[in-house]
Design a protein around this motif. Structure first.
Motif, PDB file in Angstrom:
ATOM      1  N   LYS A  14       0.743  -1.328   0.021  1.00  0.00           N
ATOM      2  CA  LYS A  14      -0.204   0.107  -0.037  1.00  0.00           C
ATOM      3  C   LYS A  14       0.835   1.324  -0.016  1.00  0.00           C
ATOM      4  O   LYS A  14       0.062   2.375   0.378  1.00  0.00           O
ATOM      5  N   ALA A  15       2.057   0.921  -0.478  1.00  0.00           N
ATOM      6  CA  ALA A  15       2.915   2.309  -0.425  1.00  0.00           C
ATOM      7  C   ALA A  15       2.736   3.539  -1.196  1.00  0.00           C
ATOM      8  O   ALA A  15       2.592   4.628  -0.680  1.00  0.00           O
ATOM      9  N   TRP A  16       2.446   3.133  -2.250  1.00  0.00           N
ATOM     10  CA  TRP A  16       1.893   4.541  -3.314  1.00  0.00           C
ATOM     11  C   TRP A  16       0.782   4.994  -2.911  1.00  0.00           C
ATOM     12  O   TRP A  16       0.670   6.380  -3.079  1.00  0.00           O
ATOM     13  N   TYR A  17      -0.397   4.379  -2.415  1.00  0.00           N
ATOM     14  CA  TYR A  17      -1.506   5.132  -2.190  1.00  0.00           C
ATOM     15  C   TYR A  17      -1.517   5.738  -0.691  1.00  0.00           C
ATOM     16  O   TYR A  17      -2.116   6.694  -0.084  1.00  0.00           O
ATOM     17  N   ALA A  18      -0.661   5.062   0.103  1.00  0.00           N
ATOM     18  CA  ALA A  18      -0.393   5.690   1.349  1.00  0.00           C
ATOM     19  C   ALA A  18       0.177   6.753   1.354  1.00  0.00           C
ATOM     20  O   ALA A  18       0.070   7.868   2.027  1.00  0.00           O
ATOM     21  N   CYS A  19       1.357   7.216   0.690  1.00  0.00           N
ATOM     22  CA  CYS A  19       2.106   8.241   0.495  1.00  0.00           C
ATOM     23  C   CYS A  19       1.313   9.429  -0.215  1.00  0.00           C
ATOM     24  O   CYS A  19       1.178  10.376   0.301  1.00  0.00           O
ATOM     25  N   SER A  20       0.713   9.115  -1.383  1.00  0.00           N
ATOM     26  CA  SER A  20      -0.150  10.147  -1.928  1.00  0.00           C
ATOM     27  C   SER A  20      -1.345  10.680  -0.984  1.00  0.00           C
ATOM     28  O   SER A  20      -1.696  11.589  -1.149  1.00  0.00           O
ATOM     29  N   GLY A  21      -1.845   9.388  -0.376  1.00  0.00           N
ATOM     30  CA  GLY A  21      -2.949   9.860   0.440  1.00  0.00           C
ATOM     31  C   GLY A  21      -2.521  10.691   1.507  1.00  0.00           C
ATOM     32  O   GLY A  21      -3.319  11.993   2.157  1.00  0.00           O
ATOM     33  N   GLY A  22      -1.584  10.376   2.139  1.00  0.00           N
ATOM     34  CA  GLY A  22      -0.815  11.232   3.295  1.00  0.00           C
ATOM     35  C   GLY A  22      -0.727  12.677   2.757  1.00  0.00           C
ATOM     36  O   GLY A  22      -0.748  13.501   3.683  1.00  0.00           O
ATOM     37  N   ASN A  23       0.214  12.824   1.485  1.00  0.00           N
ATOM     38  CA  ASN A  23       0.334  13.949   1.032  1.00  0.00           C
ATOM     39  C   ASN A  23      -0.678  14.823   0.716  1.00  0.00           C
ATOM     40  O   ASN A  23      -0.917  16.146   1.071  1.00  0.00           O
ATOM     41  N   LEU A  24      -1.923  14.198   0.242  1.00  0.00           N
ATOM     42  CA  LEU A  24      -3.009  14.781  -0.183  1.00  0.00           C
ATOM     43  C   LEU A  24      -3.560  15.549   1.193  1.00  0.00           C
ATOM     44  O   LEU A  24      -4.193  16.521   1.245  1.00  0.00           O
ATOM     45  N   VAL A  25      -4.064  14.660   2.330  1.00  0.00           N
ATOM     46  CA  VAL A  25      -4.627  15.043   3.559  1.00  0.00           C
ATOM     47  C   VAL A  25      -3.670  16.442   4.078  1.00  0.00           C
ATOM     48  O   VAL A  25      -4.208  17.225   4.399  1.00  0.00           O
ATOM     49  N   MET A  26      -2.536  16.055   4.188  1.00  0.00           N
ATOM     50  CA  MET A  26      -1.630  16.838   4.933  1.00  0.00           C
ATOM     51  C   MET A  26      -1.290  18.402   4.427  1.00  0.00           C
ATOM     52  O   MET A  26      -1.422  19.457   5.045  1.00  0.00           O
TER      53      MET A  26
END
Length: 283
Positions: A14-26
């Motif tokens: 889940k690395a790619w969507y965890a990183c992109s999702g975290g960046n989106l939210v933050m």
């Protein structure tokens, strides 16, 4: 951190969507809180650009982590700085600043954000200093070397990923007065604008968040930094870099991922022993 095969099994799928999702939210929270006020004009276009760039960066980082990174000591330092900025600085500072807005003092947002950032950076510096002192880095006896070398296999030029994970011991709280002091350091700032309204639950939530982030920094990022820096010192002495001991297992895991054929970097097994034999024969 230097991930083990167990950590990688949880992280990589889940690395790619965890990183992109975290960046989106933050990034979204940061922009909305810090750049949307009574004297500032909300810009939906700029918001989309900011979060779009953040998501794109997250996807690139996530794919690199999933298919390419070796989870080396150098990676450990870089990724720790990344998460430190993302969570401790951007997210933590935005929450403190949001408390200012809810309490009717949006003019204090940047002051609160910068105060949180200074608190987090100071916490990291103090944690590194205290860990280095406890490991005997400056006592002249090189006692730290024994504590680092137990994770190193010189014959294979490998280092165990537990080098950094062993620093996490939440049952033992070192320097609690410093951790608590950093956490409650935001209370005077919030207290001066406290009005007693229901929405001022942020009065309690903001210092609690700072306390939590401070605790995590003391227990993980600071100690891991010291161990990695000391490992880098040994690497410079040896003239080569150590490889994550679980890297071969991680590569086997990656081979089962979609697009691994195109994005994955081939594993090169250590050839130290072969080189040493050739060198000995030449001599």
């Amino acid at each position: 951190m230097m991930y083990s095969i167990d950590d990688a099994s949880l992280l990589l799928p889940k690395a790619w969507y965890a990183c992109s999702g975290g960046n989106l939210v933050m990034s979204g929270i940061f922009y909305v809180v810090m750049f949307n006020g009574p004297n500032q004009r909300w810009s939906g276009d700029i918001f989309l650009i900011v979060v779009g760039l953040a998501v794109a960066l997250g996807i690139i980082l996530g794919l690199y982590v999933k298919y390419r990174t070796e989870f080396s000591p150098l990676y450990s330092i870089v990724i720790q700085h990344y998460f430190f900025i993302l969570f401790d600085i951007l997210f933590g500072g935005s929450v403190i600043a949001f408390a200012m807005t809810l309490s009717g003092r949006p003019d204090l947002r940047w002051f609160a954000f910068n105060a949180n950032a200074a608190c987090m950076v100071l916490t990291l510096v103090i944690s590194i200093f205290l860990t280095a002192r406890d490991m005997g880095v400056w006592d002249g006896t090189n006692s730290w070397r024994q504590r680092i070398e137990k994770y190193i296999d010189y014959s294979k030029r490998q280092v165990s990923p537990t080098l950094t994970s062993d620093t996490v011991n939440y049952k033992k709280i070192a320097y609690p007065h410093l951790i608590i002091g950093a956490g409650i350091g935001t209370i005077p700032l919030l207290f001066q604008i406290f009005t007693g309204n229901r929405q001022n639950v942020m009065f309690f939530a903001a210092p609690l968040l700072t306390l939590t982030l401070t605790y995590m920094t003391f227990k993980t990022i600071g100690p891991a930094h010291v161990r990695i820096f000391l490992l880098r010192k040994i690497e410079k002495e040896q003239g080569y870099r150590f490889q994550n001991a679980d890297y071969e297992k991680i590569q086997e895991l990656r081979r089962g991922f979609f697009m691994a054929r195109w994005l994955m970097k081939d594993y090169r097994s250590p050839i130290v022993a072969k080189l040493d034999k050739k060198t000995m024969n030449m001599r």
